[in-house]
Design a protein around this motif. Structure first.
Motif, PDB file in Angstrom:
ATOM      1  N   THR A 257       0.793  -1.231   0.000  1.00 29.78           N
ATOM      2  CA  THR A 257       0.000   0.000   0.000  1.00 29.78           C
ATOM      3  C   THR A 257       0.822   1.277   0.000  1.00 29.78           C
ATOM      4  OG1 THR A 257      -0.179  -0.046   2.416  1.00 29.78           O
ATOM      5  CG2 THR A 257      -1.945  -1.099   1.165  1.00 29.78           C
ATOM      6  N   HIS A 258       2.104   1.213   0.358  1.00 32.21           N
ATOM      7  CA  HIS A 258       2.930   2.415   0.391  1.00 32.21           C
ATOM      8  C   HIS A 258       3.606   2.660  -0.952  1.00 32.21           C
ATOM      9  CE1 HIS A 258       2.157   3.067   4.477  1.00 32.21           C
ATOM     10  NE2 HIS A 258       3.070   2.275   5.011  1.00 32.21           N
ATOM     11  N   VAL A 259       3.596   3.909  -1.384  1.00 33.77           N
ATOM     12  CA  VAL A 259       4.342   4.269  -2.583  1.00 33.77           C
ATOM     13  C   VAL A 259       5.819   3.995  -2.376  1.00 33.77           C
ATOM     14  CG1 VAL A 259       5.025   6.179  -4.073  1.00 33.77           C
ATOM     15  CG2 VAL A 259       2.670   6.007  -3.294  1.00 33.77           C
ATOM     16  N   GLU A 260       6.304   4.293  -1.160  1.00 24.53           N
ATOM     17  CA  GLU A 260       7.714   4.073  -0.857  1.00 24.53           C
ATOM     18  C   GLU A 260       7.961   2.663  -0.332  1.00 24.53           C
ATOM     19  OE1 GLU A 260       5.946   5.757   2.984  1.00 24.53           O
ATOM     20  OE2 GLU A 260       5.620   5.858   0.830  1.00 24.53           O
ATOM     21  N   GLY A 261       6.933   1.807  -0.410  1.00 26.74           N
ATOM     22  CA  GLY A 261       7.017   0.503   0.207  1.00 26.74           C
ATOM     23  C   GLY A 261       7.804  -0.527  -0.546  1.00 26.74           C
ATOM     24  N   THR A 262       8.388  -0.160  -1.719  1.00 26.54           N
ATOM     25  CA  THR A 262       9.129  -1.149  -2.494  1.00 26.54           C
ATOM     26  C   THR A 262      10.337  -1.686  -1.730  1.00 26.54           C
ATOM     27  OG1 THR A 262      10.353   0.651  -3.560  1.00 26.54           O
ATOM     28  CG2 THR A 262       8.438  -0.234  -4.730  1.00 26.54           C
ATOM     29  N   TRP A 263      10.799  -0.964  -0.699  1.00 32.24           N
ATOM     30  CA  TRP A 263      11.936  -1.462   0.076  1.00 32.24           C
ATOM     31  C   TRP A 263      11.552  -2.684   0.907  1.00 32.24           C
ATOM     32  CZ3 TRP A 263      12.215  -1.807   5.385  1.00 32.24           C
ATOM     33  CH2 TRP A 263      11.203  -1.145   6.105  1.00 32.24           C
ATOM     34  N   ILE A 264      10.250  -2.911   1.123  1.00 30.08           N
ATOM     35  CA  ILE A 264       9.818  -4.099   1.862  1.00 30.08           C
ATOM     36  C   ILE A 264       9.752  -5.248   0.867  1.00 30.08           C
ATOM     37  CG2 ILE A 264       8.133  -5.075   3.461  1.00 30.08           C
ATOM     38  CD1 ILE A 264       7.237  -2.290   4.190  1.00 30.08           C
ATOM     39  N   THR A 265      10.915  -5.795   0.552  1.00 27.97           N
ATOM     40  CA  THR A 265      11.051  -6.865  -0.428  1.00 27.97           C
ATOM     41  C   THR A 265      10.671  -8.204   0.203  1.00 27.97           C
ATOM     42  OG1 THR A 265      13.344  -7.285   0.197  1.00 27.97           O
ATOM     43  CG2 THR A 265      12.962  -5.604  -1.493  1.00 27.97           C
ATOM     44  N   GLU A 266      10.665  -9.243  -0.602  1.00 32.28           N
ATOM     45  CA  GLU A 266      10.379 -10.577  -0.072  1.00 32.28           C
ATOM     46  C   GLU A 266      11.418 -10.980   0.975  1.00 32.28           C
ATOM     47  OE1 GLU A 266       7.783 -12.557  -0.399  1.00 32.28           O
ATOM     48  OE2 GLU A 266       6.827 -10.993  -1.587  1.00 32.28           O
TER      49      GLU A 266
END
Length: 234
Positions: free
Chosen positions: A109-118
């Motif tokens: 849900t976060h735009v900046e959330g791509t850092w929460i990888t698998e």
């Protein structure tokens, strides 16, 4: 112009990090790169006021920013509109009912959330399995609509991320975390870096050294294990 040296953690012991005093001022707080996300290294990092934050295409980057954003648990700003919302609130809140769903919700849900990888998700789920990481879930009926997760270190809770799929869901998660943690002797939520949302809820910035002193002191505080037992909070 002199080159900037950034230490690499590859091959270092899990507990060995550079001094936070050596963190860069631009970008603010960048301390080191490399290493891994094993529970031992993550626990050591957070105990020293250090956290990982990186994009999927980057190596693991480790940070200790100055200033640091914190929210005293008794300093949550409860607006009038939120007070009205609570009187007719359609949600309920649970503790440690579905950690993976919360961290995946933050990632999606976060735009900046791509850092929460698998890899990040797997690492934090490992921490939750050994009782070092915790989540609060906000539900509307049987639907997960918000939540927050992080790591408990004595009287400090290191808030990592939160999300909302419905109005006020993340605010309710943070409010209930503050109230519940305070009931068991908790004192501070580490918000890492101040943003407009957390600032509006009462978070403020303090110098890094003040934060580190506070962190060292609060880690010694004994919080009853009952605090983190799976339960309904609201």
């Amino acid at each position: 112009m002199s080159a900037i040296y950034l230490p690499c953690l590859d091959g270092r012991p899990d507990t060995q990090f550079p001094s936070t005093d050596s963190a860069l001022t631009s970008p603010q707080g960048l301390l080191a790169y490399g290493g891994d996300l094993r529970p031992e290294r993550l626990l050591s990092a957070y105990k020293q006021g250090i956290f990982p934050w990186f994009s999927e295409e980057d190596p693991i980057l480790w940070w200790s920013p100055d200033p640091r954003a914190v929210l005293p648990v008794e300093g949550f700003h409860l607006s009038r509109s939120m007070q009205r919302f609570l009187r007719r609130c359609p949600y309920h809140v649970t503790l440690n009912h579905n950690f993976r769903a919360v961290i995946e919700g933050c990632a999606s849900t976060h735009v900046e959330g791509t850092w929460i990888t698998e890899d990040v998700i797997a690492a934090w789920c490992d921490l939750a399995t050994i009782g070092q990481a915790h989540s609060l879930e906000v539900w509307c009926g049987h639907e997960l609509v918000g939540g927050i997760y992080g790591m408990a270190l004595g009287g400090m809770f290191c808030g990592e991320s939160m999300f909302s799929r419905q109005p006020n869901a993340s605010k309710l998660a943070l409010l209930q975390l503050c109230r519940h943690f305070s009931d068991y002797g908790g004192k501070v939520i580490d918000c890492q870096i101040l943003n407009p949302h957390t600032h509006s809820l009462g978070a403020r910035e303090i110098p890094r050294q003040q934060f580190l002193t506070q962190l060292a002191d609060l880690q010694k505080r004994i919080i009853p294990s009952e605090c983190w037992v799976k339960k309904r909070l609201f």
